[in-house]
Enzyme design. Structure first.
Site, short mmCIF file in Angstrom:
data_model
loop_
_atom_site.label_atom_id
_atom_site.label_comp_id
_atom_site.label_asym_id
_atom_site.label_seq_id
_atom_site.Cartn_x
_atom_site.Cartn_y
_atom_site.Cartn_z
N TRP A 217 0.86 -1.18 0.00
CA TRP A 217 0.00 0.00 0.00
C TRP A 217 0.90 1.24 0.00
O TRP A 217 1.80 1.34 0.84
CB TRP A 217 -0.91 0.06 1.24
CG TRP A 217 -1.58 1.41 1.33
CD1 TRP A 217 -2.56 1.89 0.52
CD2 TRP A 217 -1.24 2.48 2.23
NE1 TRP A 217 -2.87 3.19 0.86
CE2 TRP A 217 -2.07 3.57 1.90
CE3 TRP A 217 -0.31 2.63 3.26
CZ2 TRP A 217 -2.01 4.79 2.59
CZ3 TRP A 217 -0.25 3.84 3.94
CH2 TRP A 217 -1.10 4.91 3.60
N GLU B 67 -3.12 -2.72 -2.41
CA GLU B 67 -4.25 -2.11 -1.67
C GLU B 67 -4.55 -0.70 -2.14
O GLU B 67 -3.68 0.18 -2.13
CB GLU B 67 -3.89 -2.09 -0.18
CG GLU B 67 -4.97 -1.49 0.71
CD GLU B 67 -4.56 -1.41 2.17
OE1 GLU B 67 -3.39 -1.71 2.50
OE2 GLU B 67 -5.40 -1.01 3.00
N LYS C 148 -6.98 2.96 -2.06
CA LYS C 148 -7.55 3.83 -1.04
C LYS C 148 -8.38 4.91 -1.72
O LYS C 148 -8.15 5.21 -2.90
CB LYS C 148 -6.42 4.47 -0.22
CG LYS C 148 -6.89 5.17 1.02
CD LYS C 148 -5.77 5.42 2.00
CE LYS C 148 -6.32 6.06 3.27
NZ LYS C 148 -5.33 6.19 4.31
N ASP D 243 -9.54 -2.90 1.78
CA ASP D 243 -9.58 -2.36 3.14
C ASP D 243 -10.96 -1.76 3.31
O ASP D 243 -11.37 -0.89 2.53
CB ASP D 243 -8.48 -1.30 3.32
CG ASP D 243 -8.41 -0.78 4.75
OD1 ASP D 243 -9.46 -0.40 5.29
OD2 ASP D 243 -7.31 -0.72 5.31
N HIS E 218 -11.56 1.97 3.04
CA HIS E 218 -11.01 2.70 1.90
C HIS E 218 -11.98 2.95 0.77
O HIS E 218 -11.58 3.05 -0.39
CB HIS E 218 -9.79 1.94 1.36
CG HIS E 218 -8.60 2.04 2.26
ND1 HIS E 218 -7.35 1.67 1.89
CD2 HIS E 218 -8.50 2.50 3.52
CE1 HIS E 218 -6.50 1.87 2.89
NE2 HIS E 218 -7.19 2.37 3.90
N HIS F 71 -8.51 -6.08 4.62
CA HIS F 71 -8.12 -5.33 5.81
C HIS F 71 -9.42 -4.94 6.47
O HIS F 71 -10.10 -4.02 6.01
CB HIS F 71 -7.32 -4.07 5.45
CG HIS F 71 -5.87 -4.33 5.25
ND1 HIS F 71 -4.96 -3.32 5.02
CD2 HIS F 71 -5.16 -5.48 5.25
CE1 HIS F 71 -3.76 -3.85 4.90
NE2 HIS F 71 -3.85 -5.15 5.02
N ASP G 278 -11.96 9.07 9.21
CA ASP G 278 -10.99 8.07 9.64
C ASP G 278 -11.33 6.69 9.11
O ASP G 278 -12.47 6.24 9.25
CB ASP G 278 -10.92 8.03 11.17
CG ASP G 278 -9.93 6.98 11.65
OD1 ASP G 278 -8.83 6.91 11.07
OD2 ASP G 278 -10.25 6.23 12.58
N ASP H 77 -9.80 3.93 10.17
CA ASP H 77 -9.14 2.94 11.02
C ASP H 77 -9.62 2.86 12.46
O ASP H 77 -8.82 2.68 13.36
CB ASP H 77 -7.63 3.20 10.99
CG ASP H 77 -7.07 3.05 9.60
OD1 ASP H 77 -7.05 1.91 9.12
OD2 ASP H 77 -6.68 4.06 8.99
N ASP I 172 -6.98 -4.25 10.17
CA ASP I 172 -6.18 -3.02 10.00
C ASP I 172 -6.89 -1.84 10.65
O ASP I 172 -7.81 -1.26 10.07
CB ASP I 172 -5.93 -2.73 8.52
CG ASP I 172 -5.08 -1.49 8.33
OD1 ASP I 172 -4.50 -1.01 9.32
OD2 ASP I 172 -5.00 -0.97 7.19
#
Ligand code: RNT
Ligand code: ZN
Length: 418
Positions: free
Chosen positions: A186, A225, A227, A258, A261, A285, A293, A295, A325
């Protein structure tokens, strides 16, 4: 909770599920064989063990300053072992290149070697864990807004060299553990403001990746990966979802999804079947996006649940690798591991306990009401009794009992860290 009570509840749940054609023993057995790949970076807010002294960059942020973060490799390992002792099943560990054992040396990214990870390979073996790996393009003086897509050949070559070396490290991990190590690439590359050369950076990224993947390995697998945007890189992301799907399908590389993302109303679960039609494997992920955010700590919400249902509905448990993740620095970090891992496993269990055959019969005969009704009812079947039994059999705390274990470890260990 009393063992007897858990077993009694499980016996009743088992009968109830049998009524709708599901064998909970089979579910327990299947869940037992699904490893999660635990991300090493929750324990120390993505700091790592380099001696560069910079802060976290690359459009990601770990907010909060809860005391007790792991300050060195021994603390990180102790924290990981504590966390895994509270999570049922056997799991993998996902390392980042900045977590090597560099001693007191400053080892630059284009100098990383398998020997810097030998200690991890040995430690993982001792603890019955397998390793996955990640190249690290962020938090480095040479990573501004661009790394693998940098127009300056010297900077781009530096990151190509780094990523090539990471593949060699993953190959060594995979060879040592007798099971492929998955290397995730990534890169944060993007731009805060309007860019007028979207094509150029994507061409550069594509070329960098082709050069990185020139060497063929047999003990590691590559994944890439995408985003949607990074913090401070809001207007353009070189490695977008479209870019990596095109790249992955044309170059036969695993695509990493992810869950943080994508645009907030986009269903990541819905992507599984499409990707699996065109690629043999998918990497996940699992995270929890909240506003800007990507995460927050994973929880048992509709998104996680739907994602796991799709894996099971696609009969793809052996084709989807499940990594976590997230990085939350505002709560007990070991607790964060346990919450996110157990939530993912609960979602998998719920997915496995879906009366799929019956639902598909309804669907095939156009019985929309019946399908929706059974989907709704299956949400409140006694799956939690099966989950408790799973924890019991794995000798980990049942239900909320792990809170006390995390508190105890905080009292004894993490609260004493400076
Ligand atoms: C960042 C990506 C990436 C990182 C880790 C630390 O948005 O999700 O996977 O979280 O590499
Ligand atoms: Zn990720």
């Amino acid at each position: 909770m009393k063992t007897q009570l858990i077993e009694k509840a499980y016996a009743i749940a088992r009968e109830r599920y049998a009524e709708i054609g599901l064998d909970t023993e089979k579910t327990l057995d299947t869940l037992q064989r699904i490893p999660l790949s635990l991300h090493c970076w929750q324990a120390d807010d993505v700091t790592g063990f380099e001696h560069l002294g910079g802060s976290l960059t690359g459009g990601i942020q770990a907010t909060g300053n809860y005391p007790g973060k792991a300050r060195n490799i021994d603390e990180l390992r102790a924290d990981l072992l504590k966390a895994t002792s509270l999570i049922p099943g056997k799991h993998r560990l996902n390392l980042h290149a900045i977590y090597g054992e560099f001693g007191s040396q400053a080892v630059d990214r284009d100098q990383v070697e398998p020997r810097h990870f030998q200690g991890w390979i040995d430690w993982a073996k001792e603890n019955g864990m397998k390793l996955d790996f990640n190249s690290t393009s962020f938090s480095h003086p040479k990573s501004g807004d661009l790394s693998l897509a940098h127009p300056d050949p010297a900077i781009r070559d530096f990151w190509i060299e780094h990523t090539r070396r990471c593949r060699a490290i993953a190959e060594e991990m995979g060879r040592a553990q007798g099971d492929p190590s998955i290397l995730n690439v990534w890169v944060h590359d993007g731009s805060k403001d309007l860019t007028v050369n979207r094509m150029k950076y994507r061409e550069l990224l594509c070329d960098s990746l082709d050069r990185i993947f020139e060497t063929k390995y047999t003990h590691m697998k590559d994944c890439i990966e995408s985003k949607v945007f990074g913090i401070g890189l809001e207007s353009y992301t070189v490695g977008s979802n479209d870019f990596y799907i095109g790249y992955g399908v044309s170059r036969r590389k695993i695509v990493t999804l992810d869950t943080g993302h994508f645009h907030p109303t986009e269903s990541v679960a819905d992507k599984i079947s499409s990707l699996l039609l065109f690629l043999p494997e998918v990497m996940l992920h699992v995270s929890r996006p909240v506003r800007w955010d990507s995460d927050h700590v994973t929880i048992l919400n509709d998104d996680t649940l739907e994602l796991c249902r799709e894996i099971v509905r696609c009969n793809a448990l052996d084709r989807v690798h499940i990594g976590l993740d997230y990085f939350d620095a505002s709560i007990n970090r070991i607790g964060a591991y346990v919450i996110g891992s157990r939530a993912t496993q609960k979602a998998l269990m719920l997915a496995l306990l879906e009366p799929l055959a019956r639902l598909r019969e309804y669907e095939a005969s156009g019985q929309g009401f019946e399908r929706l009704a059974l989907l709704e009812e299956s949400k409140s079947l006694p799956w939690n009794a099966v989950w408790d039994e799973f924890c019991l059999r794995n000798d980990v705390p049942v239900g909320e009992a792990f809170i006390a274990d995390v508190q105890q470890y905080e009292h004894d260990v993490t609260s004493k860290r400076g």
